[in-house]
Design an enzyme around this catalytic site. Structure first.
Site, PDB file in Angstrom:
ATOM      1  N   THR A 193       8.181   0.352   3.487  1.00 46.71           N
ATOM      2  CA  THR A 193       8.291   1.686   3.150  1.00 46.71           C
ATOM      3  C   THR A 193       9.693   1.781   2.335  1.00 46.71           C
ATOM      4  O   THR A 193       9.630   2.317   1.722  1.00 46.71           O
ATOM      5  CB  THR A 193       8.355   2.335   4.732  1.00 46.71           C
ATOM      6  N   PHE A 198       0.999  -1.218   0.209  1.00 49.52           N
ATOM      7  CA  PHE A 198       0.064   0.101  -0.067  1.00 49.52           C
ATOM      8  C   PHE A 198       0.797   1.383  -0.007  1.00 49.52           C
ATOM      9  O   PHE A 198       0.443   2.454  -0.455  1.00 49.52           O
ATOM     10  CB  PHE A 198      -1.120   0.065   1.312  1.00 49.52           C
ATOM     11  N   LYS A 199       2.103   1.254   0.257  1.00 51.85           N
ATOM     12  CA  LYS A 199       3.047   2.379   0.600  1.00 51.85           C
ATOM     13  C   LYS A 199       3.373   2.859  -0.689  1.00 51.85           C
ATOM     14  O   LYS A 199       3.553   4.074  -0.938  1.00 51.85           O
ATOM     15  CB  LYS A 199       4.304   2.104   1.310  1.00 51.85           C
ATOM     16  N   ASP A 200       3.055   2.166  -2.009  1.00 46.83           N
ATOM     17  CA  ASP A 200       3.457   2.831  -3.334  1.00 46.83           C
ATOM     18  C   ASP A 200       2.305   3.960  -3.573  1.00 46.83           C
ATOM     19  O   ASP A 200       2.501   4.843  -4.339  1.00 46.83           O
ATOM     20  CB  ASP A 200       3.136   1.617  -4.379  1.00 46.83           C
TER      21      ASP A 200
END
Length: 466
Positions: free
Chosen positions: A144, A111-113
């Site tokens: 991250t 999800f950090k993308d």
């Protein structure tokens, strides 16, 4: 848009300076002075928009005055064109009114993308305009680091130093960081845990004298406001996909540092109908212990099958406390000063206010594996261990079965094959094609002692203009 510190003693800054500053000078975190608020009619009008256009509508108020609308729109279109699904964040039904939102369709499968692919472009834009070179310093519990490196590796005005806890991230997570070529990329494996790495980063931002005034540190951890800003968008995306804003939604969020679920809180404050936010944690359950018993207390950090949540001190929780204390920075500063000495609680009425929206649940490794196996058996859908924790917490805490419950699927199961294997699922997940040769790529990283002086000396010696 101006930004203020959660501790009340730092100057208000504009977006560009907040992007490059990280922690405020008083040790606090920056938040918008005023949140934009959208009417139901405005939100309703966004149905059917491509993800990048929805992102523009949600985020532009945060950058207005710093980045022209056309430039920001182009930046967002380029960012989300790299994702491997046309919906960008597709929703998959796994049960009765129960959904997962796949946030792992970006280049590093996490999800950090969503935030870090944008952050790299924001930095490029601002640093090119200012003709400034910076040093990115971040700590990662797993995801991250690779997302930051992928998002920022092409930036010509940055050097990147990422700290991760040595032998405490999955092999896929480590290799995603350490196999990216580039003279400006430096991976440091610290003989300690994530909180040790995070503390070094915070201390380094507080005193940057080890760079002799020749460079400025920039944060990529979720203390950077741009990270939070980008994560707000997918709550609107989920709601609009499932009948919002004309119906409320509930969300279950696997979280260690509180950033991803804080973005959901902000979406609600901005006008999105959200009935419930479930904090899903593993055995490192400081957030669950606070939400269930009003006690914020450090325990010994434990290594689990969900390493991205092996975090004991949740940095972004301070942003919520700032609101719970009526945006009284002095009160927040006092609370965290006392927290350094031992456990703290907040006033019962403030805690009760938080409990109106938030529930929480802690899931151990055994229950995590059982959930992976159960969902695969019933829906033929494979969860990673973090998402499994979110699904289990959603089932345990759900208040109203008539309201869609969306669990944020934070990572691709191929990043955690050992956990999937331990769950007894025969379908061992394969890496996507663009990462198929990951285990054949050359790794580059430096193992350092859990010592801030050693870390700072390495950075001072190896950044571009050292």
């Amino acid at each position: 848009m101006k930004y203020i510190s959660t501790r009340g003693q730092a100057p208000a800054l504009g977006f560009e300076d907040v992007l490059l500053t990280g922690l405020a000078a008083d040790g606090g975190l920056y938040v918008p002075e005023l949140l934009p608020r959208f009417t139901l009619e405005e939100i309703r009008s966004w149905r059917g928009l491509p993800y990048s256009e929805l992102a523009f509508n949600v985020m532009f108020p945060f950058v207005e005055g710093a980045i022209p609308a056309d430039d920001f729109r182009a930046m967002l279109k380029e960012t989300y064109a790299d994702f491997a699904h046309p919906a960008v964040a597709p929703l998959i039904q796994i049960g009765s009114n129960e959904w997962v939102m796949e946030l792992f369709r970006g280049p590093t499968l996490a999800f950090k993308d969503f935030a870090l692919q944008l952050l790299g472009r924001l930095l490029d834009y601002v640093l090119e305009k200012r003709q400034q070179h910076v040093v990115i310093l971040g700590a990662t519990s797993g995801d991250t680091g690779s997302a930051a490196i992928e998002g920022c590796r092409r930036c010509k005005h940055v050097d990147i130093f990422i700290l991760h806890p040595h032998q405490r991230v999955s092999e896929v997570q480590r290799r995603q960081m350490t196999t990216v070529p580039g003279d400006n990329i430096h991976n440091l494996a610290v003989r300690g845990n994530f909180d040790d790495c995070q503390q070094m980063v915070k201390a380094s931002f507080g005193d940057q004298s080890f760079l002799d005034g020749k460079a400025q540190l920039v944060a990529v951890n979720s203390i950077n406001w741009a990270r939070i800003m980008a994560q707000i968008v997918y709550y609107f995306h989920a709601a609009l996909s499932l009948g919002g804003p004309d119906r409320s939604l509930a969300f279950s969020v696997p979280t260690g540092n509180f950033g991803d679920i804080f973005a959901g809180y902000l979406a609600r404050e901005m006008g999105l109908p959200i009935e419930q936010l479930v904090i899903a944690t593993n055995r490192n359950d400081i957030l669950h212990r606070f939400m269930s018993g009003n006690r914020y207390e450090k325990h010994q950090l434990e290594h689990t099958l969900s390493p991205s949540m092996d975090i004991m001190i949740s940095s972004n929780f301070e942003r919520l406390l700032f609101d719970l204390y009526g945006r009284n920075g002095a009160a927040v500063a006092d609370l965290f000063a006392r927290f350094q000495q031992g456990p703290v609680s907040i006033d019962d009425y403030r805690w009760a206010q938080a409990r109106k929206l938030f529930d929480s649940y802690a899931v151990d490794d055994e229950a995590t594996c059982a959930t992976i196996a159960e969902v695969f058996s019933e829906a033929e859908y494979l969860l990673d261990p973090h998402t499994a924790i979110g699904v289990k917490a959603a089932q345990a805490c759900r208040r109203d079965a008539s309201i869609p419950m969306v669990t944020l699927a934070t990572a691709h199961p191929a990043k955690f094959p050992d956990a999937v294997e331990k769950a007894g699922v025969e379908a061992r997940p394969a890496l996507p094609l663009h990462l198929a040769d990951l285990f054949e790529r050359e790794e580059r990283y430096q193992v350092l002692d859990n010592d801030i002086t050693a870390v700072q000396q390495f950075i001072a010696k190896h950044w571009k203009f050292a």
